[in-house]
Design an enzyme around this catalytic site. Structure first.
Site, PDB file in Angstrom:
ATOM      1  N   ASP A  30      28.357  39.606  49.160  1.00 52.02           N
ATOM      2  CA  ASP A  30      28.825  39.976  47.827  1.00 52.02           C
ATOM      3  C   ASP A  30      27.803  40.923  47.204  1.00 52.02           C
ATOM      4  O   ASP A  30      26.591  40.781  47.426  1.00 52.02           O
ATOM      5  CB  ASP A  30      28.995  38.729  46.955  1.00 52.02           C
ATOM      6  CG  ASP A  30      29.965  38.955  45.812  1.00 52.02           C
ATOM      7  OD1 ASP A  30      31.066  38.359  45.832  1.00 52.02           O
ATOM      8  OD2 ASP A  30      29.635  39.742  44.894  1.00 52.02           O
ATOM      9  N   CYS A 255      46.150  38.084  39.176  1.00 47.94           N
ATOM     10  CA  CYS A 255      47.269  38.378  40.090  1.00 47.94           C
ATOM     11  C   CYS A 255      48.591  38.702  39.390  1.00 47.94           C
ATOM     12  O   CYS A 255      49.118  39.790  39.568  1.00 47.94           O
ATOM     13  CB  CYS A 255      47.478  37.199  41.033  1.00 47.94           C
ATOM     14  SG  CYS A 255      46.091  36.953  42.145  1.00 47.94           S
TER      15      CYS A 255
HETATM   16  N1  LIG Z   1      42.198  34.782  42.162  1.00 42.73           N
HETATM   17  C1  LIG Z   1      43.351  34.455  42.728  1.00 42.73           C
HETATM   18  O1  LIG Z   1      43.946  33.445  42.371  1.00 42.73           O
HETATM   19  C2  LIG Z   1      43.947  35.294  43.846  1.00 42.73           C
HETATM   20  C3  LIG Z   1      44.998  34.741  44.597  1.00 42.73           C
HETATM   21  C4  LIG Z   1      45.547  35.470  45.626  1.00 42.73           C
HETATM   22  C5  LIG Z   1      45.074  36.761  45.889  1.00 42.73           C
HETATM   23  N2  LIG Z   1      44.072  37.305  45.135  1.00 42.73           N
HETATM   24  C6  LIG Z   1      43.609  38.648  45.478  1.00 42.73           C
HETATM   25  O2  LIG Z   1      42.398  38.505  46.197  1.00 42.73           O
HETATM   26  C7  LIG Z   1      41.508  39.597  45.882  1.00 42.73           C
HETATM   27  C8  LIG Z   1      40.187  39.047  45.356  1.00 42.73           C
HETATM   28  O3  LIG Z   1      40.424  38.369  44.147  1.00 42.73           O
HETATM   29  P1  LIG Z   1      39.422  37.295  43.537  1.00 42.73           P
HETATM   30  O4  LIG Z   1      40.167  36.559  42.485  1.00 42.73           O
HETATM   31  O5  LIG Z   1      38.750  36.527  44.629  1.00 42.73           O
HETATM   32  O6  LIG Z   1      38.345  38.243  42.868  1.00 42.73           O
HETATM   33  P2  LIG Z   1      36.888  37.791  42.331  1.00 42.73           P
HETATM   34  O7  LIG Z   1      36.511  38.773  41.309  1.00 42.73           O
HETATM   35  O8  LIG Z   1      36.874  36.325  41.997  1.00 42.73           O
HETATM   36  O9  LIG Z   1      35.960  37.957  43.616  1.00 42.73           O
HETATM   37  C9  LIG Z   1      35.715  39.190  44.199  1.00 42.73           C
HETATM   38  C10 LIG Z   1      34.259  39.244  44.590  1.00 42.73           C
HETATM   39  O10 LIG Z   1      34.063  40.489  45.267  1.00 42.73           O
HETATM   40  C11 LIG Z   1      32.787  40.996  44.902  1.00 42.73           C
HETATM   41  N3  LIG Z   1      32.771  42.420  45.178  1.00 42.73           N
HETATM   42  C12 LIG Z   1      33.285  43.432  44.431  1.00 42.73           C
HETATM   43  N4  LIG Z   1      33.106  44.615  45.062  1.00 42.73           N
HETATM   44  C13 LIG Z   1      32.467  44.338  46.216  1.00 42.73           C
HETATM   45  C14 LIG Z   1      32.006  45.136  47.299  1.00 42.73           C
HETATM   46  N5  LIG Z   1      32.217  46.447  47.308  1.00 42.73           N
HETATM   47  N6  LIG Z   1      31.384  44.534  48.315  1.00 42.73           N
HETATM   48  C15 LIG Z   1      31.184  43.183  48.310  1.00 42.73           C
HETATM   49  N7  LIG Z   1      31.593  42.380  47.322  1.00 42.73           N
HETATM   50  C16 LIG Z   1      32.239  42.947  46.290  1.00 42.73           C
HETATM   51  C17 LIG Z   1      32.634  40.621  43.446  1.00 42.73           C
HETATM   52  O11 LIG Z   1      31.270  40.600  43.061  1.00 42.73           O
HETATM   53  C18 LIG Z   1      33.292  39.238  43.405  1.00 42.73           C
HETATM   54  O12 LIG Z   1      32.352  38.192  43.581  1.00 42.73           O
HETATM   55  C19 LIG Z   1      42.267  40.472  44.902  1.00 42.73           C
HETATM   56  O13 LIG Z   1      42.929  41.484  45.606  1.00 42.73           O
HETATM   57  C20 LIG Z   1      43.280  39.513  44.298  1.00 42.73           C
HETATM   58  O14 LIG Z   1      44.416  40.193  43.816  1.00 42.73           O
HETATM   59  C21 LIG Z   1      43.493  36.576  44.123  1.00 42.73           C
END
Ligand SMILES: NC(=O)c1ccc[n+]([C@@H]2O[C@H](COP(=O)([O-])OP(=O)(O)OC[C@H]3O[C@@H](n4cnc5c(N)ncnc54)[C@H](O)[C@@H]3O)[C@@H](O)[C@H]2O)c1
Length: 391
Positions: A30, A255
């Site tokens: 991360d 989402c």
């Molecule tokens: N949160 C949900 O309930 C959920 C459910 C299904 C799908 N999604 C999808 O999953 C994906 C991630 O969502 P999330 O909720 O986990 O996001 P989040 O913000 O909770 O986590 C993403 C993480 O990625 C890190 N990050 C950002 N840019 C980065 C990079 N270039 N290299 C390494 N790390 C990096 C951030 O610091 C963060 O910790 C999105 O596309 C979202 O639409 C989310």
């Protein structure tokens, strides 16, 4: 297997723990130093994973967290779980995805299977992702497998929620299926990347459209003084052809308000309509002024009225305030002159403001997303507007 998971948030961290728990060697990468600092100390940044979940996989040497992409070079599986939000112009923002891909590209090997879990529009994996990674100059396998995690859902989790998978090649599909089957009970394949990319957008667009629909029906019921929750429960006794959705202050989170825009932007790009999504967004955006109107009806005028908004998180029982419907409601109330405080002991701090206690010192309490443990009896005789239906 050696697994690198890029992005250790709501999606990437539970996935990392689930894979580590069945014996894979997982490195969570991360770019957020705060996230890594917490994980290195065995502390969980999210509600669904406990500190002991993290300490256990660190102790068994099946998990470690880092900000160093070098670890990708020893991983057979590289999974991308970075945000795919909307930009300030309300268009898909793929900058996190592009940045993550550029960071992993130099470290890919001929053994690498890259799996995208971030939500994207159809064609993104085959075009943008493959193109950026091809610059690494090495052959690699590529697959898409959307995450369906539902934070705070105690029934459905990473291992028992069926997983969809499609690969750029047959080999990529088989490798991804084999990996996920090691810790997910049901894994289903699609015939192309685009089928599975679109399936994810369909799932969340379906929710946006139906939530917005019930929020419009709720206004109809309120005008007739009919309890909309009782209406939904009555309709839900039909054993087929109906699925209950319950009213709220609007959709929120990373989402449901976001993903349908990935579908409608693609629709715009190819010149086909996506009117249901547009209308659903319109209804969602109209809810703050609707509820400010209801509050005005209850109090006469909002000027200088003390109002407590209960629940800043985007849904009950999570600490995530991204795209929260509370934001629009608070803005609408303040624009009308109300003095607004909010209570949320999961969020605690938000937009440089802090959570206020639940007391009976307000002219009105508006329930947006109260957590299950909230003791609403502390509001005593305070008039209550419940955006979630019921009187
Ligand atoms: N949160 C949900 O309930 C959920 C459910 C299904 C799908 N999604 C999808 O999953 C994906 C991630 O969502 P999330 O909720 O986990 O996001 P989040 O913000 O909770 O986590 C993403 C993480 O990625 C890190 N990050 C950002 N840019 C980065 C990079 N270039 N290299 C390494 N790390 C990096 C951030 O610091 C963060 O910790 C999105 O596309 C979202 O639409 C989310």
């Amino acid at each position: 297997m050696q697994v690198a998971i890029v992005g250790q948030g709501y999606v990437g961290l539970p996935l990392a723990i689930a894979a580590a728990n069945v014996g894979h060697h997982v490195v969570g990468i991360d770019t957020n130093p705060k996230q890594i600092a917490l994980l290195l100390r065995g502390l969980s940044p999210i509600g669904d994973i406990s500190d002991s979940d993290i300490s256990a996989v660190i102790a068994s040497e099946h998990y470690r967290a880092t900000d160093n992409f070098q670890s990708v070079s020893t991983a057979e599986i590289v999974i991308i779980c970075v945000p795919t939000p909307l930009d300030s112009a309300y268009n898909p923002d793929l900058s996190f995805l592009e940045s993550a891909l550029k960071s992993i590209a130099p470290h890919l090997t001929t053994d690498s299977l890259v799996i995208i879990e971030s939500t994207v529009a159809p064609g993104t994996t085959r075009n943008l992702v493959a193109e950026l990674l091809t610059k690494s100059g090495k052959p690699f396998d590529l697959a898409y497998s959307p995450e369906r995690i539902d934070p705070a859902n105690s029934t459905w989790n990473v291992t028992n929620t069926p997983k969809l998978v499609a690969g750029l090649s047959e080999q990529a599909t088989m490798r991804a299926v084999s990996f996920y089957r090691s810790f997910v009970e049901t894994v289903t394949t699609g015939s192309s990347l685009e089928v599975i990319e679109t399936a994810k957008l369909l799932e969340n667009s379906f929710r946006l459209v139906n939530i917005s629909f019930i929020n419009e029906v709720a206004q109809f019921c309120a005008a007739l003084k009919i309890d909309v929750r009782e209406v939904v429960d009555a309709a839900a006794t039909k054993p087929y052809g109906f699925m209950p959705f319950y009213p709220s202050a609007g959709v929120g989170g990373h989402c449901i308000p976001v993903d349908p825009k990935y579908l409608s932007s693609k629709a715009d790009e190819i010149g086909v309509p996506s009117r249901f999504i547009d209308l659903a967004h319109e209804i969602n955006l109209s809810l703050p002024s609707y509820f400010a109107g209801v509050a005005t009806g209850m109090l006469g005028s909002l000027k200088d009225k003390k109002i407590l908004v209960v629940g800043i998180a985007y849904k009950p029982d999570v600490a995530d305030s991204r795209e929260t419907p509370a934001a629009g409601i608070i803005t609408a109330l303040r624009t009308a002159g109300a003095v607004v405080s909010w209570h949320d002991d999961f969020v605690n701090e938000w937009k440089n403001e802090t959570s206020a206690p639940l007391t009976d010192t307000y002219d009105l309490a508006i329930l947006v997303n109260p957590h299950t443990h909230c003791d609403l009896t502390l509001l005593a005789t305070t008039p209550v507007l419940n955006t979630r239906g019921g009187y």
